[in-house]
Scaffold this motif. Structure first.
Motif, PDB file in Angstrom:
ATOM      1  N   GLY A  51      22.485  30.765  45.537  1.00 41.30           N
ATOM      2  CA  GLY A  51      21.711  29.870  46.385  1.00 41.30           C
ATOM      3  C   GLY A  51      21.829  28.408  46.019  1.00 41.30           C
ATOM      4  O   GLY A  51      21.093  27.578  46.553  1.00 41.30           O
ATOM      5  N   LYS A 473      22.335  25.962  48.574  1.00 38.70           N
ATOM      6  CA  LYS A 473      23.188  26.580  49.588  1.00 38.70           C
ATOM      7  C   LYS A 473      22.362  27.634  50.322  1.00 38.70           C
ATOM      8  O   LYS A 473      21.537  28.305  49.708  1.00 38.70           O
ATOM      9  N   PRO A 474      22.601  27.760  51.620  1.00 37.53           N
ATOM     10  CA  PRO A 474      21.773  28.698  52.378  1.00 37.53           C
ATOM     11  C   PRO A 474      22.005  30.150  51.965  1.00 37.53           C
ATOM     12  O   PRO A 474      23.134  30.554  51.661  1.00 37.53           O
ATOM     13  N   THR A 475      20.920  30.898  51.937  1.00 35.62           N
ATOM     14  CA  THR A 475      20.978  32.343  51.694  1.00 35.62           C
ATOM     15  C   THR A 475      19.952  32.973  52.638  1.00 35.62           C
ATOM     16  O   THR A 475      19.274  32.260  53.380  1.00 35.62           O
ATOM     17  N   LEU A 478      16.640  31.279  51.957  1.00 32.53           N
ATOM     18  CA  LEU A 478      16.452  29.850  52.236  1.00 32.53           C
ATOM     19  C   LEU A 478      17.551  29.435  53.213  1.00 32.53           C
ATOM     20  O   LEU A 478      18.744  29.518  52.892  1.00 32.53           O
ATOM     21  N   SER A 479      17.142  28.992  54.396  1.00 28.12           N
ATOM     22  CA  SER A 479      18.142  28.715  55.444  1.00 28.12           C
ATOM     23  C   SER A 479      18.651  27.274  55.383  1.00 28.12           C
ATOM     24  O   SER A 479      18.035  26.407  54.752  1.00 28.12           O
ATOM     25  N   GLN A 480      19.753  27.047  56.078  1.00 32.86           N
ATOM     26  CA  GLN A 480      20.289  25.686  56.156  1.00 32.86           C
ATOM     27  C   GLN A 480      19.269  24.745  56.790  1.00 32.86           C
ATOM     28  O   GLN A 480      19.135  23.596  56.376  1.00 32.86           O
ATOM     29  N   ASN A 481      18.559  25.237  57.809  1.00 28.87           N
ATOM     30  CA  ASN A 481      17.533  24.388  58.444  1.00 28.87           C
ATOM     31  C   ASN A 481      16.445  23.996  57.449  1.00 28.87           C
ATOM     32  O   ASN A 481      15.958  22.861  57.461  1.00 28.87           O
ATOM     33  N   GLU A 482      16.068  24.929  56.587  1.00 29.52           N
ATOM     34  CA  GLU A 482      15.036  24.614  55.586  1.00 29.52           C
ATOM     35  C   GLU A 482      15.562  23.586  54.580  1.00 29.52           C
ATOM     36  O   GLU A 482      14.843  22.678  54.154  1.00 29.52           O
ATOM     37  N   ILE A 483      16.832  23.744  54.214  1.00 30.85           N
ATOM     38  CA  ILE A 483      17.435  22.772  53.283  1.00 30.85           C
ATOM     39  C   ILE A 483      17.524  21.400  53.956  1.00 30.85           C
ATOM     40  O   ILE A 483      17.187  20.374  53.355  1.00 30.85           O
ATOM     41  N   SER A 509      15.165  19.770  62.555  1.00 30.07           N
ATOM     42  CA  SER A 509      15.341  20.715  61.447  1.00 30.07           C
ATOM     43  C   SER A 509      14.002  21.223  60.903  1.00 30.07           C
ATOM     44  O   SER A 509      13.912  22.347  60.413  1.00 30.07           O
ATOM     45  N   ASP A 516      12.977  29.683  61.429  1.00 36.79           N
ATOM     46  CA  ASP A 516      13.672  30.573  60.482  1.00 36.79           C
ATOM     47  C   ASP A 516      12.658  31.383  59.657  1.00 36.79           C
ATOM     48  O   ASP A 516      12.855  32.564  59.378  1.00 36.79           O
TER      49      ASP A 516
END
Lengths: 585, 219
Positions: A51, A473-475, A478-483, A509, A516
């Protein structure tokens, strides 16, 4: 109640449902973790990550280490502070300033040799504050130590540097304290624009009154004016920081007239941890906007009302039968939760071996409501570490993901971990980075002192190896939108123990992060969530009045879904984020 | 990070003598080749403190080893377990420090009697006090071992408080010695010994005055 925690902990860590009676031991599960069995090495150790990834590393400079002993305590790296493109890294030998304009290639801007440990740093404008606690510390920053047991050359307290010329920091004040400064925390009070305050925690023996008048290491019963059982408050006049001085010594452990009113030290009964007595704070995290501070104070976790920063008042305290030494604290953004860490073994011991309890040397999470703290669960890096890796809970701070309470944290040679404590009773690890031990044969004090989110990256202070910079990194956890939503939060200056309120700006986002989360926890029927996602995508493609109108319409339609949703609070937050988007257009 | 070490106490005249001998070696090493000095041989007072404290811990372990068979109190047993549990780690740390500084490591303190120490040259021995602060004489050790039950508990706590106070004296002397505890690790170690001993003394004093908790697990 708490006996179930270990299982819960593992379940959380691996994101799988373990049948309570399954014959899976912590060890059997943990042995499959990629962090187990990493190759030892100082600069070529094996690495494991989930992650997140290491994107940049700055090597420890030669003048900040002892080439013949990589574990030399006199040269350990310590905590971090941030300003603009600069990272200030404390050291037992002074401090370093890194230019992180390019996170893949952190550039060492300068090193400043000024020994004295631990070198806890804070930065405010052109002022840099550094904690000094050891008897070798000198007023003049010399490296020769202080031979005399009583000397005017000795410095233990907080140094103040002017860093207007960053290449030539100039010490403009050095405020002496009785027990030195193990850590300090910057307190900025909006109603007092002329002064800064520092809460100074001293943990070492008090010095002789012959060296600094009034100092006393006596017990509370023998000396009402003892230098123990208190913190020191330094006032820094911004117009004349050279006149910084101690303005109060609050007796924050007092109950009635007893200045030693909290935990006396000792165990809590059969099978419990032995907890240090409360005669000091180790670290204090302030949350000025809430008028609160959380003190991790050797034998207790406490909460202070700091509306009057010179006279903090204790409003809550808690003890924990699994804690050896209350070390540091972090508030959730809404200040309704506090994560306290337990530095069992002092940070120099290997306390994350497979035989060590997951509730000892861990984080304990408490909910905080009107001055009352209620215990929740524990978090500890789940992967067992070796006997040559010092490992225990250490410093960290929030990662600003909307809708969740997430924190990054250093675990010494246990690496660093990112975990979610939204549910106070069930913290879950969602990302990690770990190296193999410095050596397979010998325990050299090293590892991640701290891990902090700053402007889109996680910075970690490696005690023996330098500076690490990581990116999430998204997993599935934890999503890309959350990051992306977390990356919206930026600051020009950041001192991790001085928490500030996170407020997310209007952004697609942020709304998608909530969506998400609703997908992950089935907080909203999936067909409804899909429809909202599609409408949000469509609205993003519009512009002007059409976009504003579409977003307003979507916000009301989401508001209409609140009642039927299983996670109503999150659907409401989603609606509000879309409304905020509409208002921004 | 907060300091490095921990509790407890005890040590042996033998180790003291070893410490003095090491101090002499340290003095010689001051004239050693630069390559050796670069590794650091340690301040003589620091070396003597570490060597002495290993023996000091050893006597504490001998004292706590008497507890399970003799105590009637759960709190005394738990205190003794805590002291024992921390001993190995502390002794390991002290041995590692001595090895890092190319200093002699005292023999296993648990194996020590009063006369098993290394041989000393006569003139060095003369300056040695018989025991470091707070330590029990062999006669007192025997006296402690001969008691049982409530008598033992009272005697054990009384002796261990004295023993801990001796450790505080050792730290105070160390910090009061010119040039001592200038190394980060020494400062952290001695700070921890100080903090832990103080805490345990307070606890043991309270235990001496407290009504006994029944020991439900001991013999």
């Amino acid at each position: 109640m708490r006996s179930a925690l270990q299982n819960r902990h593992l379940r959380a860590a691996f994101g799988i449902a373990l049948v309570a009676s399954a014959a899976i031991t912590s060890n059997a599960v943990a042995q499959s973790d990629p962090r187990v069995g990493l190759k030892p090495g100082i600069n070529d150790a094996g690495e494991a990550a989930k992650g997140m990834e290491l994107v940049g590393h700055g090597m420890k400079p030669d003048n900040m280490q002892n080439a013949s002993n990589p574990g030399d305590f006199g040269f350990l790296n310590s905590d971090l502070a941030f300003q603009g493109k600069f990272v200030f890294q404390g050291s037992f030998n002074g401090f370093q300033i890194w230019d992180v304009s390019n996170v893949t290639k952190p550039a060492l801007r300068m090193t400043f040799v000024c020994p004295g440990g631990q070198g806890d740093p804070s930065v405010y404008g052109h002022l840099l504050f550094i904690s000094v606690e050891e008897t070798r510390g000198r007023v003049d920053c010399g490296a020769q130590g202080v031979t005399d047991s009583v000397s005017k050359d000795r410095f233990r307290g907080v140094r103040i540097f002017d860093i207007t010329d960053m290449d030539h920091p100039k010490q403009i004040a050095a405020v002496q304290t009785c027990r030195g400064s193990h850590t300090h925390t910057l307190v900025v009070n909006k109603s007092d624009k002329n002064n800064l305050y520092l809460y100074v925690s001293g943990t070492a023996p008090a010095r002789s009154p012959s060296e600094l008048a009034g100092c006393s290491g006596k017990d509370a019963t023998d000396d009402a004016n003892t230098s123990r059982f208190r913190i020191d408050v330094i006032q820094v006049p911004l117009a004349a920081p050279q006149n910084a001085r101690i303005v109060s010594n609050p007796r924050i452990f007092a109950t009635g007239t007893n200045i030693a009113g909290l935990w006396k030290g000792g165990n809590h009964g059969e099978g419990t941890q032995t907890t240090s007595g409360t005669d000091q704070c180790h670290d204090i995290t302030v949350y000025a906007e809430m008028g609160l501070a959380a003190g991790a104070c050797s034998g207790n976790g406490i909460v202070l009302d700091i509306k009057d920063p010179v006279h903090p008042k204790r409003i809550a305290e808690v003890s924990d039968p699994n804690f050896a030494y209350w070390h540091s604290a972090t508030f959730s953004n809404d200040a309704k939760k506090v994560v306290y860490t337990d530095e069992w073994g002092g940070g120099t011991q290997p306390k994350c071996q497979s035989t060590d309890k997951l509730t000892w040397g861990a984080d304990a999470i408490f909910s905080l409501d009107k001055g009352k703290m209620t215990p929740g669960g524990y978090f500890k890096v789940p992967a067992p570490q070796t006997a040559t890796e010092n490992c225990v809970a250490h410093n960290g701070m929030l990662i600003p993901v909307p809708g969740r309470d997430i924190m990054a944290q250093g675990w010494y040679q246990g690496g660093l971990a990112v975990f979610d404590f939204t549910d106070v009773s069930h913290p879950v690890e969602i990302a990690y980075f770990d190296r193999g031990p410095m050596s397979a044969d010998k325990l050299y004090i090293s590892g991640e002192w701290a891990a902090y989110w700053y402007n889109g990256n996680v910075y970690a202070s490696e005690i023996g190896r330098g500076l690490d910079i990581l990116q999430l990194k998204p997993t599935d956890m934890l999503s890309q939108n959350e990051i992306d939503a977390a990356k919206l939060i930026t600051s020009t200056e950041m001192n991790p123990q001085a928490q500030t309120k996170i407020v997310w700006p209007a952004s697609f986002s942020v709304s998608r992060a909530y969506l998400d989360q609703l997908g992950r926890n089935s907080g909203l029927a999936s067909d409804k969530a899909s429809k909202i996602t599609a409408d949000l995508d469509a609205a993003e493609k519009l512009s002007g009045g059409a976009q504003k109108s579409a977003l307003n319409k979507l916000a009301s339609s989401i508001q209409g879904e609140v009642k039927g949703a299983s996670d109503q609070a999150r659907v409401r937050a989603l609606a509000e984020s879309v409304k905020k988007l509409a208002e921004s257009k | 990070m907060h300091g490095a070490l921990h509790h407890t106490i005890a040590r042996h005249a033998r180790s003291i003598r070893a410490g003095i001998r090491m101090a002499a070696i340290t003095a010689l090493l001051a004239h050693a080749p630069a390559s050796l000095r670069a590794q650091g041989t340690g301040n003589p007072a620091d070396v003597a403190f570490m060597q002495g404290m290993i023996g000091h811990h050893g006597q504490a372990l001998r004292m706590t080893s008497l507890v399970p068979e003799r105590t009637t109190r759960a709190d005394v047993r738990m205190l003794a377990e805590k002291i024992e549990a921390s001993q190995l780690g502390e002794i390991t740390t002290m041995k590692r420090w001595l090895a890092d500084h190319h200093q002699e490591i005292p023999a296993d303190p648990m194996a020590s009697g009063p006369h098993t120490g290394m041989q000393m040259s006569g003139n060095m021995k003369m300056d040695m006090p018989a025991l470091m602060p707070g330590m029990l004489t062999e006669q007192e050790m025997a006296q402690l071992a001969a008691t049982k039950g409530a008598d033992f508990d009272k005697q054990f706590l009384t002796f261990m408080i004295r023993h801990h106070e001796g450790a505080l004296t050792m730290v105070a002397r160390l910090l009061g010695t010119a040039g001592a505890a200038q190394e980060s690790q020494m400062f952290g170690f001695s700070s921890d010994v100080d903090a832990d001993q103080r805490g345990e003394i307070k606890r043991m004093r309270a235990m001496l005055n407290a009504p006994a908790q029944k020991n439900t697990r001991g013999k």
